[in-house]
Design a protein around this motif. Structure first.
Motif, mmCIF file in Angstrom:
data_model
loop_
_atom_site.group_PDB
_atom_site.id
_atom_site.type_symbol
_atom_site.label_atom_id
_atom_site.label_comp_id
_atom_site.label_asym_id
_atom_site.label_seq_id
_atom_site.Cartn_x
_atom_site.Cartn_y
_atom_site.Cartn_z
ATOM 1 N N LYS A 56 0.752 -1.020 0.088
ATOM 2 C CA LYS A 56 -0.041 -0.062 -0.043
ATOM 3 C C LYS A 56 0.830 1.494 0.262
ATOM 4 C CE LYS A 56 -1.177 1.620 3.953
ATOM 5 N NZ LYS A 56 -1.220 2.094 5.187
ATOM 6 N N HIS A 76 -1.730 -6.225 5.089
ATOM 7 C CA HIS A 76 -1.365 -7.042 5.997
ATOM 8 C C HIS A 76 -2.470 -7.321 7.212
ATOM 9 C CE1 HIS A 76 -0.637 -3.344 8.504
ATOM 10 N NE2 HIS A 76 -0.630 -3.950 9.744
ATOM 11 N N TYR A 77 -3.523 -6.740 7.246
ATOM 12 C CA TYR A 77 -4.467 -6.983 8.324
ATOM 13 C C TYR A 77 -5.259 -8.323 7.727
ATOM 14 C CZ TYR A 77 -4.729 -3.215 11.819
ATOM 15 O OH TYR A 77 -4.324 -2.695 12.635
ATOM 16 N N LYS A 90 -3.623 -11.168 9.439
ATOM 17 C CA LYS A 90 -3.335 -11.434 11.030
ATOM 18 C C LYS A 90 -4.399 -12.930 11.510
ATOM 19 C CE LYS A 90 -2.975 -6.626 12.130
ATOM 20 N NZ LYS A 90 -1.591 -6.298 12.912
ATOM 21 N N GLU A 119 -4.724 3.415 17.784
ATOM 22 C CA GLU A 119 -3.231 3.060 17.989
ATOM 23 C C GLU A 119 -2.749 4.262 18.912
ATOM 24 O OE1 GLU A 119 -0.826 2.007 14.438
ATOM 25 O OE2 GLU A 119 -2.248 3.388 13.353
ATOM 26 N N ILE A 170 0.376 5.192 19.481
ATOM 27 C CA ILE A 170 1.653 5.759 18.992
ATOM 28 C C ILE A 170 0.862 7.131 18.052
ATOM 29 C CG2 ILE A 170 3.410 4.004 18.642
ATOM 30 C CD1 ILE A 170 2.334 3.607 15.844
ATOM 31 N N ARG A 219 7.205 9.370 10.072
ATOM 32 C CA ARG A 219 6.416 9.090 8.761
ATOM 33 C C ARG A 219 5.685 10.421 8.268
ATOM 34 N NH1 ARG A 219 2.492 5.061 9.450
ATOM 35 N NH2 ARG A 219 2.584 4.224 7.298
ATOM 36 N N ASP A 259 -4.954 5.965 4.946
ATOM 37 C CA ASP A 259 -3.836 4.838 5.520
ATOM 38 C C ASP A 259 -4.760 3.623 6.236
ATOM 39 O OD1 ASP A 259 -1.170 4.655 6.515
ATOM 40 O OD2 ASP A 259 -1.916 5.009 8.606
ATOM 41 N N MET A 260 -5.716 4.040 6.847
ATOM 42 C CA MET A 260 -6.305 2.740 7.613
ATOM 43 C C MET A 260 -7.778 2.477 7.278
ATOM 44 S SD MET A 260 -4.192 1.886 9.990
ATOM 45 C CE MET A 260 -4.893 1.099 11.106
ATOM 46 N N HIS A 262 -7.363 -1.352 5.548
ATOM 47 C CA HIS A 262 -7.587 -2.369 6.801
ATOM 48 C C HIS A 262 -8.783 -2.523 7.376
ATOM 49 C CE1 HIS A 262 -3.407 -2.033 6.223
ATOM 50 N NE2 HIS A 262 -3.036 -1.147 6.961
ATOM 51 N N LYS A 312 -4.899 7.772 15.687
ATOM 52 C CA LYS A 312 -3.390 7.868 16.269
ATOM 53 C C LYS A 312 -3.577 8.423 17.586
ATOM 54 C CE LYS A 312 -0.882 6.445 12.428
ATOM 55 N NZ LYS A 312 -0.389 4.940 12.366
ATOM 56 N N LYS A 367 -3.741 0.865 22.487
ATOM 57 C CA LYS A 367 -3.369 0.377 21.104
ATOM 58 C C LYS A 367 -4.606 -0.935 21.123
ATOM 59 C CE LYS A 367 -0.341 -2.531 18.227
ATOM 60 N NZ LYS A 367 -0.877 -1.986 16.845
ATOM 61 N N GLN A 422 -5.980 -7.563 18.197
ATOM 62 C CA GLN A 422 -4.739 -7.320 19.000
ATOM 63 C C GLN A 422 -4.632 -6.104 19.822
ATOM 64 O OE1 GLN A 422 -2.578 -5.994 15.495
ATOM 65 N NE2 GLN A 422 -3.103 -3.941 15.632
HETATM 66 C C1 BG6 Z 1 0.003 0.557 8.395
HETATM 67 C C2 BG6 Z 1 -0.346 2.016 8.525
HETATM 68 O O1 BG6 Z 1 -0.790 0.015 7.332
HETATM 69 O O2 BG6 Z 1 -0.782 -0.196 9.537
HETATM 70 C C3 BG6 Z 1 0.426 2.510 9.739
HETATM 71 O O3 BG6 Z 1 0.410 2.729 7.530
HETATM 72 C C4 BG6 Z 1 -0.311 1.838 10.934
HETATM 73 O O4 BG6 Z 1 -0.138 3.927 10.157
HETATM 74 C C5 BG6 Z 1 -0.124 0.372 11.015
HETATM 75 O O5 BG6 Z 1 0.479 2.056 12.185
HETATM 76 C C6 BG6 Z 1 -0.766 -0.578 11.780
HETATM 77 O O6 BG6 Z 1 -0.667 -1.909 11.703
HETATM 78 P P1 BG6 Z 1 -0.727 -2.703 12.967
HETATM 79 O O7 BG6 Z 1 -0.386 -4.167 12.397
HETATM 80 O O8 BG6 Z 1 0.568 -2.244 13.956
HETATM 81 O O9 BG6 Z 1 -1.884 -2.694 13.430
#
Ligand code: BG6
Length: 495
Positions: free
Chosen positions: A152, A182-183, A186, A220, A222, A227, A239-240, A244, A344, A349, A383
């Motif tokens: 992405k 990547h979600y 998981k 999150e 963080i 970035r 982004d999310m 995801h 964020k 988290k 998570q």
């Molecule tokens: C990424 C985003 O795709 O996923 C990030 O670009 C985000 O901003 C991250 O922090 C979150 O992934 P995970 O696996 O930590 O939930």
């Protein structure tokens, strides 16, 4: 294992993702016996390294980020003897000639045409040039042995996503294109399908007759870390949410596929995106909110507000939080609200799906009206806690008929003490095995953008915002509370 010889090229081989995720994932696959006997990893980048200094950098990353902890020197030695570095410029033909030579040498050495997987972990402006060149590399093993994995962001709106799809599809067959989210890799997200379609219990109640509302919350703690350059042109929606969260929503809401075949599953996922009610100006106003974090104190440390972060415009109106209310216009979900939020610098988290069922049709217990009363709820925590909890009412021991909500829990750590693989392990292995089930098809990505375009256009047209509108270490802006509270609900948070 049985797998064919494989060559893995990483464009952006000196980048953050390679060190944090890709190499640790491949290494862990190797430790667990999932890498083919013959494989080569080619890291590509502009930085001056030789094979040895490159491997040192990777080892550093591995020691910091791998779930398997500090690498065992013998195992790392064995694994890393398969890594080479190609100092290169991705926009020059020479890079691809060199790559072609590497592939040819390996094919000869292994006496078999290797499967070649090109991983594009680079800024999106490089996708076109790299994919054009890759498509021209001579493929001894034919098309089915050459795959391209795209990280992405896949476009920044519908138009750019379409352009990228058109380009990729003119160069490759769809079966060669792996758009990664990547979600979907998981463990807990994959389990959504198992849970829904391998148990007879849930499917009959998985609909508007029994479910009152659904929440998907990905918060999150963080900030945007370093970035800023990327994030300020992106924001939480791109982004999310576009990727995801919508993908998770598809898994919750999809119809049962006829089989666990990649296209069957992906057809059902895209159906959900197509059925989500479109946003007109009124819906944007009432069902989509955004926020941006201010500075504050987190764990005893002072943190910057978003506008003070490095690489961010001091007047930026980019959202670091967004929350939406969706409806899915089909038989199953008519009038069931789906609330989603992501942000964020929030208090915790936590990625969690909460499915709240309707109340019993007729109350017979006095405690029904009490504060303690909780309608049945299914909580799927993705998570950091990995669990599924079914909240039910039960009688509290004692002489009075007092009820309390209790949890029936499936907890991964308790049931499976061995650590779960990371998302990237699953997805890289799938790419090596040619399984696209957990990757996004071109039409899915476009459907997600199409849905969100009215919101993006509307938001970009309205710049005078009251940002920042939520403090660091909070649950987001008040408007997000209001979005759900006006329907009589609250955001669910893990205890
Ligand atoms: C990424 C985003 O795709 O996923 C990030 O670009 C985000 O901003 C991250 O922090 C979150 O992934 P995970 O696996 O930590 O939930």
């Amino acid at each position: 294992n049985e797998q064919k010889p494989t060559i893995f090229t990483i464009f952006g081989g000196t980048g953050d993702l390679a060190a944090r995720k890709l190499i640790p994932a491949l290494y862990n696959l190797f430790l667990d016996g999932y890498m083919p006997k013959e494989f080569t990893i080619v890291g590509l980048g502009r930085t001056e390294y030789n094979d040895e200094s490159y491997k040192e950098v990777l080892l550093d990353g591995l020691n910091k980020y791998s779930r398997s902890g500090v690498a065992d020197p013998a195992k790392w030695g064995e694994f890393s003897s398969n890594i080479i570095y190609l100092q290169s410029d991705a926009s020059k033909e020479k890079t691809y000639k060199d790559l072609e030579q590497i592939i040819a040498d390996r094919d000869e050495q292994w006496a078999e045409a290797a499967t070649v997987i090109h991983y594009l972990s680079v800024a999106p402006q490089f996708f076109p040039v790299i994919s054009e060149y890759i498509s021209k590399i001579k493929m001894a093993g034919g098309k089915e042995k050459c795959r391209i994995v795209i990280e992405k962001p896949f476009g920044r709106d519908l138009e750019t996503a379409k352009e990228l799809n058109e380009l990729l599809q003119s160069l490759f067959d769809e079966s060669q294109i792996y758009r990664i989210d990547h979600y979907l890799g998981k463990e807990t997200v994959q389990n959504m399908m198992a849970f829904r379609f391998a148990n007879a219990l849930f499917e009959p109640i998985w609909n508007r007759n029994f479910i009152e509302h659904v929440q998907i919350s990905v918060t999150e703690d963080i900030g945007i870390e370093d970035r800023g350059g990327y994030y300020d042109g992106s924001g939480a929606l791109r982004d999310m949410l576009q990727n995801h969260i919508l993908q998770v929503l598809c898994l919750v809401a999809m119809e049962p596929p006829v089989s666990f075949n990649a296209d069957e599953v992906r057809n059902r996922r895209v159906d959900v995106l197509k059925a989500i009610r479109r946003f007109g100006p009124e819906e944007v106003k009432h069902n989509a909110v955004r926020g941006q974090y201010a500075g504050g104190w987190v764990g005893g440390k002072e943190v910057n507000g978003y506008r003070e972060e490095k690489g961010v415009d001091p007047n930026s109106n980019t959202e670091t939080f967004c929350a939406f209310k969706f409806f899915i216009d089909n038989w199953r979900w008519q009038n069931v609200p789906f609330y989603v939020r992501t942000g964020k610098r929030m208090h915790q988290k936590s990625s969690v799906i909460s499915i709240q069922f309707k109340d019993v049709p007729h109350p017979i217990f006095p405690s029904h009206a009490s504060e303690n009363w909780q309608q049945n709820r299914l909580i799927i925590s993705i998570q950091p806690e990995m669990s599924i909890r079914l909240q039910v009412q039960a009688k509290r021991p004692g002489l009075d008929m007092i009820l309390n909500p209790v949890d029936m829990v499936f907890d991964y750590d308790g049931t499976y003490p061995k650590e779960s693989p990371e998302a990237y392990e699953t997805l890289l292995l799938d790419a090596m095995e040619g399984d696209q089930t957990l990757f996004m098809r071109g039409d899915q990505v476009e459907a997600a953008w199409e849905l969100l375009m009215p919101v993006i256009d509307n938001w970009e047209g309205r710049k005078s915002l009251n940002f920042p509108n939520y403090p660091a270490d909070s649950w987001g802006p008040e408007i997000a509370e209001a979005l759900i509270a006006k329907d009589g609900f609250h955001w669910f948070t893990m205890p």
